[in-house]
Write an enzyme that holds these catalytic residues in place. Structure first.
Site, mmCIF file in Angstrom:
data_model
loop_
_atom_site.group_PDB
_atom_site.id
_atom_site.type_symbol
_atom_site.label_atom_id
_atom_site.label_comp_id
_atom_site.label_asym_id
_atom_site.label_seq_id
_atom_site.Cartn_x
_atom_site.Cartn_y
_atom_site.Cartn_z
ATOM 1 N N ASP A 186 45.573 -32.838 16.200
ATOM 2 C CA ASP A 186 45.347 -34.283 16.292
ATOM 3 C C ASP A 186 46.105 -34.747 17.530
ATOM 4 O O ASP A 186 47.254 -34.314 17.742
ATOM 5 C CB ASP A 186 45.904 -34.951 15.016
ATOM 6 C CG ASP A 186 45.398 -36.372 14.867
ATOM 7 O OD1 ASP A 186 45.675 -37.196 15.766
ATOM 8 O OD2 ASP A 186 44.737 -36.662 13.860
ATOM 9 N N SER A 240 35.949 -44.131 30.933
ATOM 10 C CA SER A 240 34.777 -44.877 30.479
ATOM 11 C C SER A 240 34.440 -46.043 31.407
ATOM 12 O O SER A 240 35.333 -46.698 31.966
ATOM 13 C CB SER A 240 35.070 -45.427 29.080
ATOM 14 O OG SER A 240 34.146 -46.424 28.746
ATOM 15 N N GLU A 289 33.648 -48.750 30.342
ATOM 16 C CA GLU A 289 34.280 -49.922 29.716
ATOM 17 C C GLU A 289 35.507 -50.369 30.508
ATOM 18 O O GLU A 289 35.921 -51.520 30.422
ATOM 19 C CB GLU A 289 34.702 -49.601 28.283
ATOM 20 C CG GLU A 289 33.578 -49.626 27.276
ATOM 21 C CD GLU A 289 33.063 -51.039 26.991
ATOM 22 O OE1 GLU A 289 33.869 -51.890 26.596
ATOM 23 O OE2 GLU A 289 31.860 -51.267 27.174
ATOM 24 N N THR A 300 34.212 -32.151 17.815
ATOM 25 C CA THR A 300 33.270 -32.487 16.735
ATOM 26 C C THR A 300 32.427 -33.722 17.066
ATOM 27 O O THR A 300 31.520 -34.076 16.313
ATOM 28 C CB THR A 300 34.018 -32.733 15.407
ATOM 29 O OG1 THR A 300 34.994 -33.766 15.640
ATOM 30 C CG2 THR A 300 34.711 -31.484 14.917
ATOM 31 N N TYR A 342 40.301 -50.832 23.303
ATOM 32 C CA TYR A 342 39.810 -49.491 23.676
ATOM 33 C C TYR A 342 39.829 -49.328 25.197
ATOM 34 O O TYR A 342 40.345 -48.342 25.730
ATOM 35 C CB TYR A 342 38.388 -49.300 23.136
ATOM 36 C CG TYR A 342 37.643 -48.123 23.738
ATOM 37 C CD1 TYR A 342 37.860 -46.833 23.268
ATOM 38 C CD2 TYR A 342 36.721 -48.311 24.772
ATOM 39 C CE1 TYR A 342 37.181 -45.748 23.828
ATOM 40 C CE2 TYR A 342 36.038 -47.231 25.326
ATOM 41 C CZ TYR A 342 36.272 -45.956 24.855
ATOM 42 O OH TYR A 342 35.592 -44.890 25.399
ATOM 43 N N LYS A 391 41.915 -46.840 27.663
ATOM 44 C CA LYS A 391 41.284 -45.875 28.587
ATOM 45 C C LYS A 391 41.814 -46.058 30.013
ATOM 46 O O LYS A 391 41.965 -45.091 30.749
ATOM 47 C CB LYS A 391 39.756 -46.036 28.578
ATOM 48 C CG LYS A 391 39.073 -45.376 27.392
ATOM 49 C CD LYS A 391 39.074 -43.856 27.492
ATOM 50 C CE LYS A 391 38.339 -43.201 26.332
ATOM 51 N NZ LYS A 391 38.481 -41.735 26.294
ATOM 52 N N SER A 394 36.580 -44.053 19.605
ATOM 53 C CA SER A 394 35.726 -44.419 20.732
ATOM 54 C C SER A 394 34.866 -45.659 20.484
ATOM 55 O O SER A 394 34.026 -45.994 21.315
ATOM 56 C CB SER A 394 34.820 -43.227 21.083
ATOM 57 O OG SER A 394 33.838 -43.054 20.083
ATOM 58 N N ASP A 450 29.815 -35.707 22.506
ATOM 59 C CA ASP A 450 29.975 -34.988 23.770
ATOM 60 C C ASP A 450 30.587 -33.614 23.545
ATOM 61 O O ASP A 450 30.222 -32.639 24.230
ATOM 62 C CB ASP A 450 30.894 -35.778 24.716
ATOM 63 C CG ASP A 450 30.248 -37.054 25.206
ATOM 64 O OD1 ASP A 450 29.150 -37.396 24.729
ATOM 65 O OD2 ASP A 450 30.856 -37.720 26.073
#
Ligand code: NAP
Ligand code: G4F
Length: 349
Positions: free
Chosen positions: A64, A135, A137, A11, A158, A162, A90, A14
């Protein structure tokens, strides 16, 4: 044989582009959707088909990534050939407010999926190729240009999560011989980008200001530099990684970096608006630790898989601004008809 792909995070920005891309390639596409009290599948509207229809090739399943047993049920039911793990909390700044939840979804959520895949393969003998949404990040404070050889130096809960997810994926690939690829994607945006990320926050606000629906835009650090590409180009790279002969880890980036200020300049020009007269800074949008400068070196995927971005920075800004001017026009029509138009962007993200 029809190929089946399962997408967590379908949803999201991406997820919706990837689902469209895979459907166009002839795949049957399955997506994991969180149960919510309101519909959260708006980004899928253009490809949604009633599953009762014979021609339907898009199927949605409640799930989930914090619920391991549910994930196992979905995998057993779908029997996918490929899994794209895009699910995430995200938002980098929000991860400072919700570090534990972010870790549960981003890091442990990935581990839950990987472990479910390992068991499925061991129990059935059927193969699944796995894409992990890493990512830029993760590079955080490491100096640009960042490539696969650059050390990770994460600067937010975050990003730390990742990095953990990345290494879980590498470990499962090496320990169990699974086909798992990590994409290390630099920022990618679109007209479907969440409205609390800086690019969309800017294009949405400037378009509304241009039409008199909003007065001010509140932002944080305007000096941060990002390597911004177009999301549709980036989902193709995800697919290429799973279509390759061997698994691997790939940086996906344009190689061009711009500051938030430069994005404002370009968006303001497209709108015909002097952004300096409407933008104010609000410290609530600053991060306790910032990532100052991201610029990717994507030579590996360009050489090995033949990927390259198609949409330039200017084209990206233009398509986002033009889309949001159209949205603002629709809102103006509603406002003139007496409907209340709620402007949320400036109080979030
Ligand atoms: P996004 O728009 O925020 O979408 C995130 C998706 O994850 C949504 O579908 C969301 O569902 C879902 N999700 C969140 N928590 C979940 C949970 N507990 N269980 C199942 N699903 C959950 O993100 P995006 O921009 O499409 O990014 C896709 C992935 O790439 C993310 O993993 C992101 O961290 C990573 N990434 C993005 C970029 C970028 O620039 N866009 C760059 C590098 C990496 P709801 O719709 O219900 O919220
Ligand atoms: O748009 P942003 O929130 O994206 P950020 O933090 O770079 O993260 C995005 O890209 C990552 C890839 O590198 C993804 F992994 C991640 O999931 C997400 O999609 O912020 C971009 C820059 C930051 O330096 C931020 O401090 O814009 C700066 N900024 C300035 N004012 C702002 C604002 N960011 C937001 N969200 N809101 C502001 O008002």
């Amino acid at each position: 044989m029809i190929k089946k792909a399962l997408i967590s995070g379908i949803t999201g920005q991406d997820g919706s582009f990837l689902a469209e891309f895979l459907l166009a390639k002839g795949y049957q596409v399955h997506g994991i959707v969180r149960r919510a009290s309101t519909f959260n599948t708006e980004r899928l509207d253009s490809i949604y088909a009633d599953p009762h229809e014979q021609s339907a090739r898009l199927y949605l399943h409640y799930g989930d990534v914090t619920d391991g047993s549910g994930l196992r049920h979905v995998i057993a039911k779908v029997q996918p050939h490929e899994i794209y793990n895009l699910a995430a909390q995200s938002h980098v700044r929000v991860s400072f407010d919700q570090p534990e939840y972010t870790g549960d979804v981003v890091a442990i959520g990935t581990l839950r999926l990987l472990d479910a895949v390992r068991d499925y393969i061991q129990n059935t003998g059927q193969q699944i190729r796995f894409y992990q949404a890493g990512s830029s990040e993760m590079f955080g404070a490491s100096k640009p240009p960042q490539s696969e050889a650059t050390p990770f130096y994460p600067r937010s809960p975050y990003a730390v999560s990742k990095v953990a997810a990345h290494w879980y994926a590498v470990n499962y690939r090496e320990a169990y011989g699974l086909f798992i690829s990590n994409g290390i994607l630099f920022n990618h945006e679109s007209e479907r980008r969440g409205e609390t990320f800086v690019t969309r926050k800017i294009t949405r606000a400037l378009a509304r200001i241009k039409l008199g629906l909003q007065q001010k835009l509140f932002l944080g650090n305007l000096d941060a530099r990002r390597d911004w590409g177009y999301a549709a180009d980036y989902v193709e790279a995800m697919w290429m990684m799973l279509d390759a002969a061997d698994p691997g880890d790939y940086v996906v980036a344009t190689g061009e970096s711009h500051s938030v200020r430069e994005f404002l300049e370009a968006a303001g020009d497209r709108c015909g608006l002097d952004w300096k007269s409407v933008v104010e800074t609000d410290p609530r949008y600053l991060r306790p630790t910032e990532v100052d400068y991201l610029m990717g070196d994507s030579s590996k995927i360009r050489k090995t898989l033949g990927w390259k971005p198609k949409v330039s920075f200017e084209e990206l800004v233009h398509l986002m601004v033009d889309h949001d001017l159209e949205l603002a026009l629709q809102e103006l029509t509603l406002a003139k008809a007496g409907h209340k138009v709620v402007v949320r962007g400036s109080s979030h993200g």
